[in-house]
Write a protein that holds these residues in place. Sequence first.
Motif, PDB file in Angstrom:
ATOM      1  N   GLU A  56      -9.135 -44.126 -33.544  1.00 40.40           N
ATOM      2  CA  GLU A  56      -9.628 -43.834 -32.153  1.00 40.40           C
ATOM      3  C   GLU A  56      -8.110 -42.990 -32.914  1.00 40.40           C
ATOM      4  OE1 GLU A  56     -10.297 -43.676 -29.386  1.00 40.40           O
ATOM      5  OE2 GLU A  56     -11.659 -44.965 -29.967  1.00 40.40           O
ATOM      6  N   ILE A  57      -6.908 -42.998 -33.383  1.00 40.42           N
ATOM      7  CA  ILE A  57      -6.383 -41.746 -34.290  1.00 40.42           C
ATOM      8  C   ILE A  57      -6.754 -40.889 -34.576  1.00 40.42           C
ATOM      9  CG2 ILE A  57      -3.891 -41.218 -34.998  1.00 40.42           C
ATOM     10  CD1 ILE A  57      -2.732 -43.758 -34.088  1.00 40.42           C
ATOM     11  N   ILE A  58      -7.022 -41.624 -35.870  1.00 40.75           N
ATOM     12  CA  ILE A  58      -8.375 -40.263 -36.504  1.00 40.75           C
ATOM     13  C   ILE A  58      -9.335 -39.485 -35.788  1.00 40.75           C
ATOM     14  CG2 ILE A  58      -9.960 -40.236 -39.036  1.00 40.75           C
ATOM     15  CD1 ILE A  58      -8.833 -42.711 -39.606  1.00 40.75           C
ATOM     16  N   LYS A  59      -9.991 -40.071 -35.120  1.00 36.36           N
ATOM     17  CA  LYS A  59     -10.942 -39.113 -34.012  1.00 36.36           C
ATOM     18  C   LYS A  59      -9.638 -38.615 -33.710  1.00 36.36           C
ATOM     19  CE  LYS A  59     -13.263 -42.078 -31.810  1.00 36.36           C
ATOM     20  NZ  LYS A  59     -13.895 -43.126 -30.838  1.00 36.36           N
ATOM     21  N   ALA A  60      -9.106 -38.646 -32.817  1.00 33.27           N
ATOM     22  CA  ALA A  60      -8.105 -37.656 -32.099  1.00 33.27           C
ATOM     23  C   ALA A  60      -7.545 -36.722 -33.298  1.00 33.27           C
ATOM     24  CB  ALA A  60      -7.316 -38.445 -31.002  1.00 33.27           C
ATOM     25  N   TYR A  72      -4.559 -34.371 -48.967  1.00 40.37           N
ATOM     26  CA  TYR A  72      -3.768 -34.031 -47.732  1.00 40.37           C
ATOM     27  C   TYR A  72      -3.279 -33.905 -46.700  1.00 40.37           C
ATOM     28  CZ  TYR A  72      -1.626 -33.947 -52.320  1.00 40.37           C
ATOM     29  OH  TYR A  72      -0.779 -33.583 -53.472  1.00 40.37           O
ATOM     30  N   SER A  73      -4.998 -34.058 -45.764  1.00 39.50           N
ATOM     31  CA  SER A  73      -5.821 -33.857 -44.948  1.00 39.50           C
ATOM     32  C   SER A  73      -4.656 -34.814 -44.127  1.00 39.50           C
ATOM     33  CB  SER A  73      -7.217 -33.431 -44.511  1.00 39.50           C
ATOM     34  OG  SER A  73      -7.271 -34.413 -44.834  1.00 39.50           O
ATOM     35  N   ILE A  74      -4.964 -34.614 -42.731  1.00 42.52           N
ATOM     36  CA  ILE A  74      -3.816 -35.430 -41.581  1.00 42.52           C
ATOM     37  C   ILE A  74      -4.864 -37.123 -41.508  1.00 42.52           C
ATOM     38  CG2 ILE A  74      -3.597 -35.687 -38.899  1.00 42.52           C
ATOM     39  CD1 ILE A  74      -2.725 -33.234 -38.566  1.00 42.52           C
ATOM     40  N   LYS A  75      -6.286 -37.005 -41.582  1.00 44.68           N
ATOM     41  CA  LYS A  75      -7.303 -38.000 -40.924  1.00 44.68           C
ATOM     42  C   LYS A  75      -7.532 -38.769 -41.983  1.00 44.68           C
ATOM     43  CE  LYS A  75     -10.273 -34.948 -37.646  1.00 44.68           C
ATOM     44  NZ  LYS A  75     -10.551 -36.121 -37.037  1.00 44.68           N
ATOM     45  N   LYS A  76      -6.685 -38.684 -43.600  1.00 47.25           N
ATOM     46  CA  LYS A  76      -7.575 -39.157 -44.612  1.00 47.25           C
ATOM     47  C   LYS A  76      -5.928 -39.957 -44.963  1.00 47.25           C
ATOM     48  CE  LYS A  76     -10.788 -37.611 -46.826  1.00 47.25           C
ATOM     49  NZ  LYS A  76     -11.520 -38.348 -47.974  1.00 47.25           N
TER      50      LYS A  76
END
Length: 135
Positions: A56-60, A72-76
């Motif tokens: 859920e956090i990765i989706k948001a 270095y991206s947030i989702k990774k």
Amino acid sequence: MTGDSAAQPKRGKRWTKSIRNGVLFETDVGFMLQEITHGGRYKELAAYHAAKLAGEIIKAAPRGPHKFTDEYSIKKNIHANVENNVAGWIGYVTVEENPKARHAMLQEEGFRTRDGMRHAGRFYIKGVLERQRVE
């Protein structure tokens, strides 16, 4: 005093009986609860809920302007973890383990640029946690 002592419950450990593979165990209830919380099913349950919350956090999480997500991206850099401690298995979500990719928390709380301009936070993690609390 002889009549009163018979009416009062006995103090001490509460014993329970359980059968496993045809063997009868008689143990303290506190020990049984500790054995249950340290068992494999609790680990699976903690891992499931931590992975669900991380998803859920990765989706948001906000995505960058680039077409492909880099390391270095947030989702990774959002991961679910499970750990065994004194109380039993606990699941938690780690955001930005990589020290080079520290921008996820800047996106969460907001920041000021070098020239003093304020950028408001997106509070995507807080929003996910508030939605999970309601469910």
